[in-house]
Design a protein around this motif. Structure first.
Motif, PDB file in Angstrom:
ATOM      1  N   ALA A  11      44.783   7.486  56.095  1.00 43.30           N
ATOM      2  CA  ALA A  11      45.635   6.285  56.165  1.00 43.30           C
ATOM      3  C   ALA A  11      46.847   6.488  57.067  1.00 43.30           C
ATOM      4  O   ALA A  11      47.533   5.515  57.396  1.00 43.30           O
ATOM      5  N   GLU A  12      47.115   7.726  57.476  1.00 43.00           N
ATOM      6  CA  GLU A  12      48.268   8.026  58.307  1.00 43.00           C
ATOM      7  C   GLU A  12      47.926   7.903  59.797  1.00 43.00           C
ATOM      8  O   GLU A  12      46.760   8.032  60.186  1.00 43.00           O
ATOM      9  N   PRO A  13      48.925   7.649  60.653  1.00 48.47           N
ATOM     10  CA  PRO A  13      48.646   7.514  62.089  1.00 48.47           C
ATOM     11  C   PRO A  13      47.912   8.704  62.691  1.00 48.47           C
ATOM     12  O   PRO A  13      46.992   8.533  63.499  1.00 48.47           O
ATOM     13  N   ALA A  14      48.275   9.932  62.314  1.00 50.23           N
ATOM     14  CA  ALA A  14      47.595  11.100  62.875  1.00 50.23           C
ATOM     15  C   ALA A  14      46.140  11.147  62.455  1.00 50.23           C
ATOM     16  O   ALA A  14      45.259  11.524  63.250  1.00 50.23           O
ATOM     17  N   GLY A  15      45.858  10.753  61.221  1.00 51.19           N
ATOM     18  CA  GLY A  15      44.478  10.732  60.752  1.00 51.19           C
ATOM     19  C   GLY A  15      43.643   9.677  61.439  1.00 51.19           C
ATOM     20  O   GLY A  15      42.471   9.909  61.755  1.00 51.19           O
ATOM     21  N   ARG A  16      44.242   8.536  61.699  1.00 48.20           N
ATOM     22  CA  ARG A  16      43.519   7.481  62.410  1.00 48.20           C
ATOM     23  C   ARG A  16      43.283   7.863  63.870  1.00 48.20           C
ATOM     24  O   ARG A  16      42.255   7.509  64.446  1.00 48.20           O
ATOM     25  N   ALA A  17      44.238   8.591  64.458  1.00 52.42           N
ATOM     26  CA  ALA A  17      44.103   8.971  65.865  1.00 52.42           C
ATOM     27  C   ALA A  17      42.938   9.926  66.078  1.00 52.42           C
ATOM     28  O   ALA A  17      42.228   9.837  67.082  1.00 52.42           O
ATOM     29  N   ASP A  18      42.733  10.845  65.146  1.00 50.65           N
ATOM     30  CA  ASP A  18      41.618  11.787  65.248  1.00 50.65           C
ATOM     31  C   ASP A  18      41.092  12.072  63.845  1.00 50.65           C
ATOM     32  O   ASP A  18      41.487  13.059  63.210  1.00 50.65           O
ATOM     33  N   PRO A  19      40.211  11.226  63.350  1.00 50.67           N
ATOM     34  CA  PRO A  19      39.742  11.391  61.968  1.00 50.67           C
ATOM     35  C   PRO A  19      38.663  12.452  61.795  1.00 50.67           C
ATOM     36  O   PRO A  19      38.344  12.836  60.669  1.00 50.67           O
ATOM     37  N   TYR A  20      38.086  12.943  62.888  1.00 51.62           N
ATOM     38  CA  TYR A  20      36.896  13.793  62.764  1.00 51.62           C
ATOM     39  C   TYR A  20      37.151  15.109  62.037  1.00 51.62           C
ATOM     40  O   TYR A  20      36.291  15.553  61.248  1.00 51.62           O
ATOM     41  N   PRO A  21      38.289  15.805  62.229  1.00 50.67           N
ATOM     42  CA  PRO A  21      38.538  16.990  61.392  1.00 50.67           C
ATOM     43  C   PRO A  21      38.602  16.657  59.906  1.00 50.67           C
ATOM     44  O   PRO A  21      38.163  17.458  59.066  1.00 50.67           O
ATOM     45  N   LEU A  22      39.120  15.491  59.563  1.00 51.21           N
ATOM     46  CA  LEU A  22      39.171  15.082  58.159  1.00 51.21           C
ATOM     47  C   LEU A  22      37.777  14.783  57.631  1.00 51.21           C
ATOM     48  O   LEU A  22      37.462  15.091  56.473  1.00 51.21           O
ATOM     49  N   TYR A  23      36.929  14.192  58.464  1.00 53.50           N
ATOM     50  CA  TYR A  23      35.546  13.966  58.044  1.00 53.50           C
ATOM     51  C   TYR A  23      34.841  15.293  57.773  1.00 53.50           C
ATOM     52  O   TYR A  23      34.059  15.418  56.811  1.00 53.50           O
ATOM     53  N   ALA A  24      35.078  16.284  58.626  1.00 60.51           N
ATOM     54  CA  ALA A  24      34.461  17.597  58.428  1.00 60.51           C
ATOM     55  C   ALA A  24      34.913  18.211  57.097  1.00 60.51           C
ATOM     56  O   ALA A  24      34.114  18.812  56.373  1.00 60.51           O
ATOM     57  N   ARG A  25      36.202  18.038  56.784  1.00 56.69           N
ATOM     58  CA  ARG A  25      36.702  18.561  55.513  1.00 56.69           C
ATOM     59  C   ARG A  25      36.090  17.811  54.339  1.00 56.69           C
ATOM     60  O   ARG A  25      35.824  18.397  53.287  1.00 56.69           O
ATOM     61  N   ALA A  26      35.878  16.521  54.504  1.00 59.14           N
ATOM     62  CA  ALA A  26      35.226  15.747  53.442  1.00 59.14           C
ATOM     63  C   ALA A  26      33.815  16.272  53.190  1.00 59.14           C
ATOM     64  O   ALA A  26      33.396  16.428  52.034  1.00 59.14           O
ATOM     65  N   ARG A  27      33.074  16.561  54.262  1.00 54.93           N
ATOM     66  CA  ARG A  27      31.715  17.083  54.084  1.00 54.93           C
ATOM     67  C   ARG A  27      31.723  18.459  53.422  1.00 54.93           C
ATOM     68  O   ARG A  27      30.786  18.813  52.705  1.00 54.93           O
ATOM     69  N   GLN A  28      32.786  19.240  53.637  1.00 55.04           N
ATOM     70  CA  GLN A  28      32.885  20.546  52.993  1.00 55.04           C
ATOM     71  C   GLN A  28      33.000  20.428  51.477  1.00 55.04           C
ATOM     72  O   GLN A  28      32.641  21.357  50.749  1.00 55.04           O
ATOM     73  N   LEU A  29      33.492  19.295  50.994  1.00 52.61           N
ATOM     74  CA  LEU A  29      33.567  19.060  49.554  1.00 52.61           C
ATOM     75  C   LEU A  29      32.219  18.700  48.964  1.00 52.61           C
ATOM     76  O   LEU A  29      32.069  18.642  47.739  1.00 52.61           O
ATOM     77  N   GLY A  30      31.246  18.443  49.820  1.00 49.19           N
ATOM     78  CA  GLY A  30      29.937  17.975  49.393  1.00 49.19           C
ATOM     79  C   GLY A  30      29.684  16.584  49.927  1.00 49.19           C
ATOM     80  O   GLY A  30      30.600  15.906  50.408  1.00 49.19           O
ATOM     81  N   PRO A  31      28.448  16.111  49.857  1.00 51.60           N
ATOM     82  CA  PRO A  31      28.146  14.772  50.386  1.00 51.60           C
ATOM     83  C   PRO A  31      28.873  13.651  49.663  1.00 51.60           C
ATOM     84  O   PRO A  31      29.083  12.580  50.229  1.00 51.60           O
ATOM     85  N   VAL A  32      29.276  13.899  48.411  1.00 53.11           N
ATOM     86  CA  VAL A  32      30.049  12.923  47.633  1.00 53.11           C
ATOM     87  C   VAL A  32      31.142  13.692  46.901  1.00 53.11           C
ATOM     88  O   VAL A  32      30.911  14.803  46.410  1.00 53.11           O
ATOM     89  N   ALA A  33      32.337  13.116  46.859  1.00 54.80           N
ATOM     90  CA  ALA A  33      33.443  13.744  46.138  1.00 54.80           C
ATOM     91  C   ALA A  33      34.207  12.673  45.372  1.00 54.80           C
ATOM     92  O   ALA A  33      34.349  11.541  45.842  1.00 54.80           O
ATOM     93  N   ARG A  34      34.703  13.052  44.206  1.00 54.94           N
ATOM     94  CA  ARG A  34      35.500  12.123  43.404  1.00 54.94           C
ATOM     95  C   ARG A  34      36.914  12.042  43.973  1.00 54.94           C
ATOM     96  O   ARG A  34      37.565  13.054  44.224  1.00 54.94           O
TER      97      ARG A  34
END
Length: 399
Positions: A11-34
């Motif tokens: 939701a932050e400007p830096a995350g919107r500018a380049d969300p792909y590292p955050l997506y990679a971290r999301a996948r590290q939590l598993g395909p679904v995370a609470r």
């Protein structure tokens, strides 16, 4: 990072500018995370695909998440197929879908090609006069807006007024959208425009989509007046916003990967494969969501209450290594490219085939016409500040 931190960072400007590292971290939590008790974050390809196709999950509408009086932007788009669930959704979608058949898209190709060539002539004149032009304004917006407006029957002199209005309205669709004042004003203006155009078509029918949908208004199981206007606004928005971003994202990738541009010019790479890899690698639609329409549903083993939300990270799913090996490498020669950018299931994008064909024709003729096309020196490409609809506002180019 846990799922809450990832969502907050997106939701932050830096995350919107380049969300792909955050997506990679999301996948590290598993395909679904609470994330929270009633929200899960879905980043796995198979899991996103399954939720999109499962009729037990729906979009936000008054039936699933009832509320108080709605802002104009919510009301207008809420009357369209975008935010309608079964059984009403299928009846509303059918007459619109009849316009976007493979045969109809093929029939549109000569008109699309003519529009591409006209815009390229205008760009050539700007190169000769100024030495550069803004690809987003002069081409990426103008091509799809002309195509969808021709389908709708919007007069040519009205078409270029829509970019700012649609930009303001689509803020509603963004992740954590915030203040909707500008979106509400844009929705009211677009609704008023199509109300007047629909009235004209009732008196003077034409061979266009507005006329066709006006003919269904008040019939059973046709559209009521609110649904007519909501779907006309949606068709305008969806008809050029995604394609505009697809064109801009694709050209920026060609600048970073000149060997791909060379292969396209030489005919060594099918342009359709290039378009698919752009849709996968830098998706113009990055995420969406679905709500549990009943109790007892689960995603990846995480149970959701009725009305619970699955945040579907489409762009993260497109880079799931279980589906696309070496996913962070831009490679239009992949053995299989299957992006989820246009969705799946009941809400699969009606205009997906048209958008793909517009992009394919555009890139083929653009690269052949301007073999020396490159970023304009001294002028900066500017990304928009969006997460859901990712693209550029400015992409200066020279030849």
């Amino acid at each position: 990072m846990d799922a809450v931190a990832i969502v907050e960072a997106l939701a932050e400007p830096a995350g919107r500018a380049d969300p792909y590292p955050l997506y990679a971290r999301a996948r590290q939590l598993g395909p679904v995370a609470r994330v929270w008790p009633d929200v899960v974050l879905v980043s796995g390809y198979d899991e996103v695909n399954r939720v999109l196709r499962d009729p037990a999950f729906g979009v936000v509408d008054g039936d699933v998440r009832p509320g108080a009086a709605e802002p104009a932007s919510v009301r207008v788009l809420g009357s369209s197929v975008l935010r309608t669930n079964p059984p009403r959704h299928a009846a509303m979608r059918a007459p619109i879908a009849s316009v976007f058949t493979p045969r109809r898209v093929r029939e549109l190709e000569p008109a699309i090609t003519a529009t591409v060539d006209l815009l390229l002539d205008e760009i050539a004149a700007e190169f000769a006069r100024d030495g550069w032009t803004d690809f987003m304004d002069r081409f990426a917006f103008r091509l799809p807006v002309n195509v969808i407006c021709a389908l709708l029957g919007v007069p040519e002199q009205d078409r270029y007024r829509f970019r700012g209005l649609v930009g303001e309205l689509t803020a509603l669709l963004e992740f954590m959208p915030g203040d909707l004042t500008a979106a509400d004003l844009a929705a009211a203006e677009l609704e008023d425009y199509f109300r007047r155009l629909a009235a004209e078509r009732r008196n003077r029918p034409g061979a266009d989509l507005v006329t066709a949908l006006v003919g269904l208004t008040g019939t059973e199981p046709g559209l009521d007046e609110g649904e007519l206007l909501g779907n006309l606004v949606l068709l305008l928005v969806a008809g050029f916003e995604t394609t505009t971003n697809l064109l801009g994202n694709g050209l920026a990738l060609l600048f970073r990967h000149p060997h791909v541009a060379a292969a396209l010019r030489a005919g060594a790479l099918p342009v359709a494969d290039f378009v698919e890899e752009v849709l996968r690698f830098d998706a113009p639609v990055q995420m969406t969501s679905r709500l549990a329409r009943s109790a007892g549903l689960s995603v990846g083993g995480f149970e959701l209450p009725r009305g619970g939300e699955a945040l579907l990270l489409i762009a993260a799913a497109n880079r799931d290594p279980a589906r696309h090996p070496d996913p962070d490498r831009f490679d239009p020669w992949r053995a299989e490219i299957a992006p989820l950018t246009f969705g799946a299931g009941p809400h699969y994008c009606l205009g997906a085939m048209l958008a793909r064909r517009e992009a394919a024709l555009a890139f083929d003729r653009l690269l052949r016409r301007f073999p020396g096309l490159a970023p304009a020196p001294g002028r900066e490409a500017v990304r928009n500040s969006r997460l859901l609809l990712r693209g550029y506002t400015d992409l200066p180019v020279r030849c």
